[in-house]
Design an enzyme around this catalytic site. Structure first.
Site, PDB file in Angstrom:
ATOM      1  N   GLU A  49      58.499   5.558  77.314  1.00 33.76           N
ATOM      2  CA  GLU A  49      57.248   5.053  76.704  1.00 33.76           C
ATOM      3  C   GLU A  49      57.009   3.615  77.340  1.00 33.76           C
ATOM      4  O   GLU A  49      57.940   2.900  77.288  1.00 33.76           O
ATOM      5  CB  GLU A  49      57.468   5.017  75.114  1.00 33.76           C
ATOM      6  CG  GLU A  49      57.682   6.377  74.355  1.00 33.76           C
ATOM      7  CD  GLU A  49      58.115   6.330  73.054  1.00 33.76           C
ATOM      8  OE1 GLU A  49      58.047   5.016  72.594  1.00 33.76           O
ATOM      9  OE2 GLU A  49      58.287   7.331  72.625  1.00 33.76           O
ATOM     10  N   ASP A  60      55.361  -3.141  64.570  1.00 34.62           N
ATOM     11  CA  ASP A  60      56.356  -3.647  65.482  1.00 34.62           C
ATOM     12  C   ASP A  60      57.133  -4.650  64.933  1.00 34.62           C
ATOM     13  O   ASP A  60      56.626  -5.528  64.334  1.00 34.62           O
ATOM     14  CB  ASP A  60      55.898  -3.967  66.907  1.00 34.62           C
ATOM     15  CG  ASP A  60      55.617  -2.607  67.615  1.00 34.62           C
ATOM     16  OD1 ASP A  60      56.102  -1.564  67.625  1.00 34.62           O
ATOM     17  OD2 ASP A  60      54.383  -2.770  68.225  1.00 34.62           O
ATOM     18  N   TYR A 175      57.114  12.587  67.188  1.00 37.61           N
ATOM     19  CA  TYR A 175      57.962  11.408  67.036  1.00 37.61           C
ATOM     20  C   TYR A 175      58.236  11.076  65.530  1.00 37.61           C
ATOM     21  O   TYR A 175      57.358  10.612  64.826  1.00 37.61           O
ATOM     22  CB  TYR A 175      57.152  10.145  67.555  1.00 37.61           C
ATOM     23  CG  TYR A 175      58.097   8.997  67.787  1.00 37.61           C
ATOM     24  CD1 TYR A 175      58.975   8.508  67.137  1.00 37.61           C
ATOM     25  CD2 TYR A 175      57.732   8.109  69.115  1.00 37.61           C
ATOM     26  CE1 TYR A 175      59.753   7.407  67.200  1.00 37.61           C
ATOM     27  CE2 TYR A 175      58.608   6.797  69.313  1.00 37.61           C
ATOM     28  CZ  TYR A 175      59.511   6.548  68.268  1.00 37.61           C
ATOM     29  OH  TYR A 175      60.059   5.378  68.430  1.00 37.61           O
TER      30      TYR A 175
END
Length: 275
Positions: A49, A60, A175
């Site tokens: 990734e 994040d 995911y």
């Protein structure tokens, strides 16, 4: 068959889970990032990734935010990220590359132009964390029509009623975000990962990769015992950050330290189903 599908088919044939590594494109400089990424597969990464640097990475944690800021300071752009993928394809035609990030840079680039450029560069899939399934017409459907897999995130709060909507146009793999919160903020226990993977498998035949809480080879091994792949990002970026010089640039030890960590993670993943 796409590179992603081919890689997961190969992993299944080998009877093991895969290792997915995340790094930020352009961190700490474009040249350093290219050298690092070009060696990840040799170190043991099965899929890569590659982060698309963005100024407001809301999902994040501090490590990945800092990596994005370093990359942007060094001149990173979406076009340069695609150039990095092109450079990678010169040395590696087999390892899948998934671009991960946010929609704003893609929107500014132009969706159709981006999909075409990404496909030409050698990108295999996209993870765009701020586009929900209700907005599939924005990017998901054009990406899939253009030959790119569109990977969705599922979380501990994605219930059985919501899951079919999440999975509707997902391809490549699903995911699973093993914790609530931002990247690098905690770790999930093996029992909860096993239960979550089992629940997802009841809804889809897609491979399930698990990330957001894996920091050590032992955690990678525990995750890979249940998932089709373990995803490691923040912990790898921490190794990059720990080997930067006073000026913020890479030291000679940076790539070797990062590759050594990937090798240790790969050993953990590969040991997960032995015996």
């Amino acid at each position: 068959m796409s590179r992603i599908a081919a890689r997961f088919a190969k992993l299944k044939q080998e009877g093991r889970a895969g290792l997915v590594t995340f790094v930020m494109s352009g961190d700490p400089t474009p040249a350093d990032s290219t050298a690092l990424v070009n060696g990840l597969a040799r170190a043991g990464a099965d899929l890569i990734e590659l982060g698309m640097p963005f100024t407001d990475p809301m999902a994040d944690g501090p490590a990945i935010q800092a990596a994005g800021l370093r990359a942007l300071k060094a001149g990173a752009t979406l076009r340069k990220t695609l150039d990095q993928v092109r450079a990678f394809r010169v040395v590696d035609q087999d390892t899948p590359i998934v671009l991960m990030g946010y929609y704003n840079p893609i929107y500014r680039y132009g969706t159709e132009a981006f999909v075409a450029a990404a496909r030409e560069a050698g990108v295999d899939g996209l993870i765009v964390v701020d586009l929900p399934p209700e907005e599939d017409a924005e990017l998901c459907l054009p990406a899939r029509a253009g030959g790119l897999d569109f990977i969705r995130l599922a979380t501990p709060t994605t219930d059985d009623k919501r899951l079919p909507t999440v999975l509707r146009n997902t391809s490549g793999f699903i995911y699973y975000v093993s914790i609530t919160g931002i990247t690098g903020s905690g770790s999930a226990d093996a029992d909860s990962v096993a239960a979550a993977v089992g629940r997802l498998k009841a809804h889809t035949d897609l491979p399930v990769a698990v990330g957001f809480g894996i920091k050590t080879p032992d955690q990678a091994r525990a995750t890979a015992a249940h998932a089709d792949a373990a995803v490691v990002g923040s912990a790898l970026i921490d190794h990059i950050a720990a080997n930067l010089g006073p000026d913020g640039g890479a030291t000679p030890a940076m790539t070797e330290a990062a590759w050594a960590f990937v090798r240790s993670l790969a050993e953990g993943v590969r040991a997960s189903r032995k015996g």
